[in-house]
Write a protein that holds these residues in place. Structure first.
Motif, PDB file in Angstrom:
ATOM      1  N   GLY A  12       2.949 -27.540   0.662  1.00 52.25           N
ATOM      2  CA  GLY A  12       1.612 -27.161   1.113  1.00 52.25           C
ATOM      3  C   GLY A  12       0.481 -27.647   0.242  1.00 52.25           C
ATOM      4  O   GLY A  12      -0.650 -27.172   0.392  1.00 52.25           O
ATOM      5  N   ILE A  13       0.754 -28.574  -0.672  1.00 51.09           N
ATOM      6  CA  ILE A  13      -0.311 -29.133  -1.509  1.00 51.09           C
ATOM      7  C   ILE A  13      -0.488 -30.608  -1.154  1.00 51.09           C
ATOM      8  O   ILE A  13       0.431 -31.233  -0.607  1.00 51.09           O
TER       9      ILE A  13
ATOM     10  N   GLN B 123      -2.603 -35.851   2.781  1.00 47.29           N
ATOM     11  CA  GLN B 123      -1.668 -35.110   3.614  1.00 47.29           C
ATOM     12  C   GLN B 123      -0.919 -34.072   2.776  1.00 47.29           C
ATOM     13  O   GLN B 123      -0.660 -34.276   1.598  1.00 47.29           O
ATOM     14  N   MET B 124      -0.574 -32.973   3.433  1.00 48.32           N
ATOM     15  CA  MET B 124       0.122 -31.883   2.739  1.00 48.32           C
ATOM     16  C   MET B 124       1.608 -32.173   2.610  1.00 48.32           C
ATOM     17  O   MET B 124       2.215 -32.759   3.511  1.00 48.32           O
ATOM     18  N   VAL B 125       2.180 -31.762   1.493  1.00 42.82           N
ATOM     19  CA  VAL B 125       3.628 -31.847   1.304  1.00 42.82           C
ATOM     20  C   VAL B 125       4.284 -30.831   2.235  1.00 42.82           C
ATOM     21  O   VAL B 125       3.997 -29.629   2.147  1.00 42.82           O
ATOM     22  N   PRO B 126       5.164 -31.255   3.172  1.00 40.87           N
ATOM     23  CA  PRO B 126       5.652 -30.337   4.196  1.00 40.87           C
ATOM     24  C   PRO B 126       6.700 -29.349   3.724  1.00 40.87           C
ATOM     25  O   PRO B 126       6.773 -28.236   4.240  1.00 40.87           O
ATOM     26  N   GLU B 127       7.541 -29.732   2.783  1.00 42.50           N
ATOM     27  CA  GLU B 127       8.664 -28.860   2.427  1.00 42.50           C
ATOM     28  C   GLU B 127       8.658 -28.426   0.973  1.00 42.50           C
ATOM     29  O   GLU B 127       8.815 -27.264   0.662  1.00 42.50           O
ATOM     30  N   GLY B 128       8.496 -29.329   0.066  1.00 41.49           N
ATOM     31  CA  GLY B 128       8.585 -28.992  -1.343  1.00 41.49           C
ATOM     32  C   GLY B 128      10.029 -28.872  -1.788  1.00 41.49           C
ATOM     33  O   GLY B 128      10.964 -29.157  -1.024  1.00 41.49           O
ATOM     34  N   ALA B 129      10.231 -28.416  -3.024  1.00 36.79           N
ATOM     35  CA  ALA B 129      11.589 -28.290  -3.573  1.00 36.79           C
ATOM     36  C   ALA B 129      11.661 -27.040  -4.435  1.00 36.79           C
ATOM     37  O   ALA B 129      10.938 -26.914  -5.427  1.00 36.79           O
ATOM     38  N   GLN B 130      12.514 -26.109  -4.009  1.00 35.82           N
ATOM     39  CA  GLN B 130      12.727 -24.873  -4.756  1.00 35.82           C
ATOM     40  C   GLN B 130      14.219 -24.727  -5.040  1.00 35.82           C
ATOM     41  O   GLN B 130      15.037 -24.798  -4.129  1.00 35.82           O
ATOM     42  N   LEU B 131      14.560 -24.523  -6.289  1.00 33.01           N
ATOM     43  CA  LEU B 131      15.956 -24.403  -6.685  1.00 33.01           C
ATOM     44  C   LEU B 131      16.293 -22.950  -6.965  1.00 33.01           C
ATOM     45  O   LEU B 131      15.673 -22.298  -7.807  1.00 33.01           O
TER      46      LEU B 131
END
Length: 262
Positions: free
Chosen positions: A52-53, A60-68
């Protein structure tokens, strides 16, 4: 390496799961026992890339990102409060609740505690008590010279006295219900205590709305299903082994790195 600590939480979770299953199996013949199940939740997530950033290439917004995820932890050991099968004993002081509700008894410190085990006896003073000597609430006294006791499905207790044809009414059983029975505090000895999580006990007569009926000469068996418990035991064992394989793989990978540095 985070994989080591993540897999370690998985092993600890499955070890606790096996302990819960072991307790269920150990109480497979305990009167009125309710099986428990361990429930788990995931731990905090470490953000590698926030969704979302705006991206670096454009607006354009980052659609997913990465969370571990960092593993798992115990969230609750839930009491499965469903009816166990009724077994006929023929004992006139064996009482089973067919439906919802709990017997109220006076605990060791004078407090009110609750049980589904209706294996009652008569003490030296004529009081109806549990197998551990805790009096039933409200108190019931069996008159001297009683030859038979009859307990109706509505909880009315009648005593037949020697030399008398008509039975004598000696008391009325009441049952307790809770808004959240899973929130009761287990004390051991088939006894439970009300907590803020369970809500206050609501008393009522057997057979009325939301309360079960009394079955004289029966006991409620444990609701543990042996086949289900063995299946869950095997599943927990396999999950434990998989987490141990992850630790072994992470250790091997770390070994490759350390050998390359040397």
């Amino acid at each position: 390496m985070r994989a080591l600590s993540i897999a370690a939480t998985g092993m600890a979770a499955q070890q606790l799961n096996v302990e819960v299953i072991a307790n269920n199996i150990a109480n497979i013949n305990t009167t009125g026992y309710k099986r428990s199940t361990a429930e788990f939740t995931d731990l905090l997530y470490q953000v590698e890339r926030m969704q979302g950033i705006p991206s670096q290439a454009a607006d354009q917004m980052v659609p997913e990102g990465a969370q571990l995820g960092l593993g798992t932890r115990l969230s609750a050991i839930r009491l499965i409060n469903i009816q166990g099968p009724l077994a006929e004993t023929g004992n006139q002081l064996d009482l089973a609740i067919n439906g919802s509700g709990w017997f109220a008894v006076q605990g060791p410190n004078g407090e009110t505690v609750y049980t589904r085990s209706g294996s009652f006896n008569i003490d030296s003073t004529g009081q109806i008590v549990t197998g551990d000597g805790y009096p039933l609430e409200p108190a019931m006294a069996v008159p001297a010279g009683t030859t038979a006791l009859e307990v109706t499905q509505a909880g009315e207790i009648f005593a037949t006295l020697e030399g008398q044809a008509d039975p004598l009414a000696i008391g009325q059983l009441t049952l307790a219900n809770f808004m959240n029975p899973a929130g009761l505090n287990a004390l051991g000895g088939n006894l439970f205590q009300a907590t803020e999580a369970s809500g206050a006990a609501v008393s009522g007569l057997p057979g009325s709305i939301s309360f079960g009926r009394i079955q004289q000469g029966y006991l409620e068996n444990s609701n543990v299903d042996p086949v289900r418990e063995i299946t869950e035991l095997i599943s927990a064992q396999r999950a434990y082994e998989m987490n141990s394989k992850v630790i072994q793989a992470a250790d091997d990978m770390a070994g490759v790195v350390s050998k390359g540095i040397r």
